[in-house]
Write a protein that holds these residues in place. Structure first.
Motif, PDB file in Angstrom:
ATOM      1  N   GLY A  58       4.543 -14.154  -9.920  1.00  0.00           N
ATOM      2  CA  GLY A  58       4.568 -12.941  -9.099  1.00  0.00           C
ATOM      3  C   GLY A  58       5.596 -11.946  -9.603  1.00  0.00           C
ATOM      4  O   GLY A  58       5.339 -10.737  -9.662  1.00  0.00           O
ATOM      5  N   SER A  88      -0.860  -3.237  -3.401  1.00  0.00           N
ATOM      6  CA  SER A  88      -0.085  -2.094  -3.912  1.00  0.00           C
ATOM      7  C   SER A  88      -0.589  -1.662  -5.286  1.00  0.00           C
ATOM      8  O   SER A  88      -0.646  -0.468  -5.590  1.00  0.00           O
ATOM      9  CB  SER A  88       1.403  -2.466  -4.005  1.00  0.00           C
ATOM     10  N   SER A  96       5.157  -8.156 -11.177  1.00  0.00           N
ATOM     11  CA  SER A  96       5.897  -6.974 -10.715  1.00  0.00           C
ATOM     12  C   SER A  96       6.472  -6.191 -11.890  1.00  0.00           C
ATOM     13  O   SER A  96       6.540  -4.964 -11.852  1.00  0.00           O
ATOM     14  CB  SER A  96       7.018  -7.404  -9.768  1.00  0.00           C
ATOM     15  N   GLU A 147       0.034  -8.615  -0.637  1.00  0.00           N
ATOM     16  CA  GLU A 147       0.592  -7.265  -0.514  1.00  0.00           C
ATOM     17  C   GLU A 147       0.852  -6.651  -1.891  1.00  0.00           C
ATOM     18  O   GLU A 147       0.578  -5.464  -2.120  1.00  0.00           O
ATOM     19  CB  GLU A 147       1.886  -7.310   0.285  1.00  0.00           C
ATOM     20  N   ASN A 148       1.373  -7.465  -2.829  1.00  0.00           N
ATOM     21  CA  ASN A 148       1.615  -6.969  -4.193  1.00  0.00           C
ATOM     22  C   ASN A 148       0.318  -6.500  -4.847  1.00  0.00           C
ATOM     23  O   ASN A 148       0.266  -5.439  -5.483  1.00  0.00           O
ATOM     24  CB  ASN A 148       2.251  -8.066  -5.049  1.00  0.00           C
ATOM     25  N   SER A 156      -2.905  -9.867   3.801  1.00  0.00           N
ATOM     26  CA  SER A 156      -1.468 -10.080   3.974  1.00  0.00           C
ATOM     27  C   SER A 156      -1.072  -9.956   5.439  1.00  0.00           C
ATOM     28  O   SER A 156      -0.286 -10.747   5.962  1.00  0.00           O
ATOM     29  CB  SER A 156      -0.693  -9.070   3.125  1.00  0.00           C
ATOM     30  N   GLN A 203      -0.477 -11.624 -10.892  1.00  0.00           N
ATOM     31  CA  GLN A 203      -0.401 -11.710  -9.439  1.00  0.00           C
ATOM     32  C   GLN A 203      -1.516 -12.610  -8.898  1.00  0.00           C
ATOM     33  O   GLN A 203      -1.296 -13.391  -7.961  1.00  0.00           O
ATOM     34  CB  GLN A 203      -0.503 -10.314  -8.813  1.00  0.00           C
ATOM     35  N   GLU A 207       3.701  -4.163 -13.256  1.00  0.00           N
ATOM     36  CA  GLU A 207       3.352  -3.091 -12.320  1.00  0.00           C
ATOM     37  C   GLU A 207       4.318  -1.915 -12.446  1.00  0.00           C
ATOM     38  O   GLU A 207       3.899  -0.759 -12.457  1.00  0.00           O
ATOM     39  CB  GLU A 207       3.363  -3.618 -10.889  1.00  0.00           C
ATOM     40  N   LYS A 208       5.623  -2.219 -12.553  1.00  0.00           N
ATOM     41  CA  LYS A 208       6.608  -1.150 -12.687  1.00  0.00           C
ATOM     42  C   LYS A 208       6.463  -0.410 -14.013  1.00  0.00           C
ATOM     43  O   LYS A 208       6.925   0.720 -14.138  1.00  0.00           O
ATOM     44  CB  LYS A 208       8.019  -1.712 -12.547  1.00  0.00           C
ATOM     45  N   GLN A 256       8.720  -7.437   6.357  1.00  0.00           N
ATOM     46  CA  GLN A 256       7.489  -7.536   5.576  1.00  0.00           C
ATOM     47  C   GLN A 256       6.285  -7.075   6.392  1.00  0.00           C
ATOM     48  O   GLN A 256       5.386  -6.405   5.870  1.00  0.00           O
ATOM     49  CB  GLN A 256       7.285  -8.974   5.098  1.00  0.00           C
ATOM     50  N   ILE A 271       2.077 -12.049  -2.098  1.00  0.00           N
ATOM     51  CA  ILE A 271       1.265 -11.739  -3.279  1.00  0.00           C
ATOM     52  C   ILE A 271       0.073 -10.859  -2.910  1.00  0.00           C
ATOM     53  O   ILE A 271      -0.304  -9.954  -3.668  1.00  0.00           O
ATOM     54  CB  ILE A 271       0.794 -13.043  -3.963  1.00  0.00           C
TER      55      ILE A 271
END
Length: 534
Positions: free
Chosen positions: A147, A191, A151, A187-188, A209, A166, A154-155, A220, A185
């Motif tokens: 995870g 996004s 991220s 939620e990730n 989520s 993910q 993703e950034k 959260q 995850i």
């Protein structure tokens, strides 16, 4: 009595007095036990545990406590100190050790690099954590590392790779029946799809989520509710957007989470703005700004508190060390007093040296504190100067752009008139061509592109002016009146405004009069001063 004998007796008495210091210190500690307990903090407790583990010599325990100290520093935003602690932990772990501590350490180091936007170093550590997790058959550790690796991508806006990692993490958490991991995850992933503009998929994962988080009343849950509100707002369903964002605001208010409060208020402002309810939009925007300001103040206060705790801990350790050294010297003095008076003089010399050493250590600690405060002040002064310089540069650029726009319009208008006069001459063959040029110039004069660029310049320097001006008038201001207000805010003369708007100065004076009637201005106050004060 001889002078030398008097001096010897005086030294002897002084040494006996100094010998009673340890017992006095012990008495004071017994008399004030609550004061010692109250001064303990999480940081102090970790330091004490580290001292205990060092005495025992357990390398695993020492490494574990160094990782805890690193997490303490990382959460406080002190990344350099965090990395120092992680390096200490790595030193105590065996170089070829493959255990859960190594997984934890790699994830911790990766989190620091991720916070610093050093993505390649972060990915290297997360990959190492995944490798060790596979060797240890630790699926949860691997799921967390996957995870975090997602991220990173993703950034970096590498959404395809981010989704791959993910989804792998999600499969592991689902196999483990880890509800918290599954919700995070999902939620990730939502996004990522929201960033890609795939709102239906984003809604699907945010909803999954929320199934785990509904009723949890934590940060959260507020974050997922905000995300659902974002999706509905971007789809154009403002009522549902307001409903979900309102729920997020309620949860954030209950748990007093300033970050989630700021986000929820800002999203509420956006939704009401889309409904053209600018009064409510303005209210929620102000609330968001107030939340952000309070959040920054709390962060600064917390960071200062951490630095103060570290300073006090180091100071206390230094004082304890100094007392121990003094006790050793005193005991040595008592033993040496029996042997000879010369030994007493040597002991007194040692005590004098220790006192000077204590003073020097205190001075060094004070100098270190002063340097920290001065560095922080210099940083704030530097940032303030940079902001002022940036505003001045943008203001100058806007003024130059306004003058350029005025001069361009004036030149084009004069050129158009000149060409029109030439075209009226009958004995010239270039009449048709000149008329075509005149039409093209007139067409360019009617273009709004440069005015749009002017608007963008203006909003960068005075972001709240248009909003404030529009809320002051009971009657809605026309676009022409808004333009006039913006030019007056730049303190331009009527002649300059007339040139920019391509009207006569008399027309500008009439427009100023009409605008003034719509605004709550005192009779004796100048319209220009009123605009500048907004």
């Amino acid at each position: 009595m001889p002078y030398c004998l008097k001096q010897s007796l005086a030294f002897f008495c002084l040494a006996l007095c100094i010998g009673s210091i340890p017992s006095l210190l012990a008495f004071q500690q017994q008399a004030n036990p609550r004061q010692s307990i109250q001064s303990d903090s999480a940081f102090v407790q970790m330091k004490r545990r580290l001292q205990g583990a060092s005495k025992i010599g357990s390398r695993q325990s020492i490494a574990s406590i160094h990782i805890e100290l690193g997490e303490f520093y990382r959460k406080s935003g002190l990344y350099s100190q965090a990395m120092d602690e992680y390096n200490q932990a790595q030193f105590y772990l065996e170089s070829d050790a493959k255990d859960t501590l190594q997984v934890q350490l790699n994830k911790a180091i990766g989190n620091v690099y991720l916070s610093m936007h050093r993505f390649e170093e972060a990915k290297k550590n997360f990959n190492e954590s995944i490798t060790v997790s596979d060797q240890l058959n630790d699926p949860k550790g691997k799921a967390i590392a996957l995870g975090l690796l997602g991220s990173c991508f993703e950034k970096q806006s590498k959404y395809e790779q981010a989704l791959t990692y993910q989804k792998q993490s999600l499969q592991l958490f689902e196999a483990l029946n880890d509800a918290q991991g599954v919700s995070i995850i999902n939620e990730n992933i939502g996004s990522i799809y929201e960033d890609l503009g795939e709102l239906d998929l984003a809604y699907e994962y945010f909803s999954k989520s929320y199934q785990y988080l509904n009723g949890m009343n934590n940060a959260q849950e507020a974050n997922v509710l905000n995300n659902l509100g974002d999706v509905y707002r971007r789809k154009g369903n403002i009522p549902l957007a307001l409903e979900y964002t309102g729920k997020a605001l309620e949860v954030a208010t209950n748990i007093v989470d300033l970050h989630q409060l700021e986000r929820a208020n800002r999203d509420m402002a956006k939704a009401f703005a889309l409904q053209n309810d600018f009064e409510k939009a303005f209210y929620y925007q102000k609330e968001a700004e107030a939340n952000n300001k309070t959040l920054l103040q709390h962060q600064d206060t917390d960071r200062l508190s951490v630095l103060q705790t570290i300073y006090e801990s180091n100071k206390k350790e230094g004082e304890i060390k100094l007392l121990r050294e003094q006790n050793k010297v005193v005991k040595a003095n008592q033993r040496l007093l029996v042997l000879a008076m010369i030994a007493v003089l040597l002991v007194l010399g040692g005590i004098y040296f220790q006192i000077n050493r204590k003073k020097k250590e205190k001075l060094k600690l004070e100098e270190y504190k002063q340097r920290m405060l001065k560095a922080e002040l210099d940083k704030k002064v530097f940032e303030e100067k940079n902001l002022q310089r940036e505003v001045q540069m943008k203001t100058a650029a806007l003024s130059r752009y306004s003058l350029h726009l005025s001069q361009k319009n004036k030149i084009l208008e004069e050129l158009s008139k000149t060409l029109a006069n030439i075209a009226q001459r009958k004995h010239m063959d270039s009449g048709a061509k000149i008329k075509s040029i005149v039409k093209e110039i007139d067409f360019n004069l009617r273009q709004e592109d440069e005015w749009d660029e002017f608007n963008n310049f203006f909003k960068d320097i005075h972001p709240d002016f248009i909003k404030k001006l529009s809320t002051l008038s009971e009657n809605k201001l026309s676009p022409a009146e808004m333009r006039l207000g913006m030019l007056l805010r730049l303190n331009l003369s009527s002649k300059e405004i007339a040139s920019i708007l391509r009207v006569t100065p008399d027309s500008v004076r009439v427009a100023r009069y009409r605008l003034r009637k719509k605004l709550p201005i005192h009779q004796k106050e100048e319209l220009v001063n009123f605009m500048v004060a907004l």
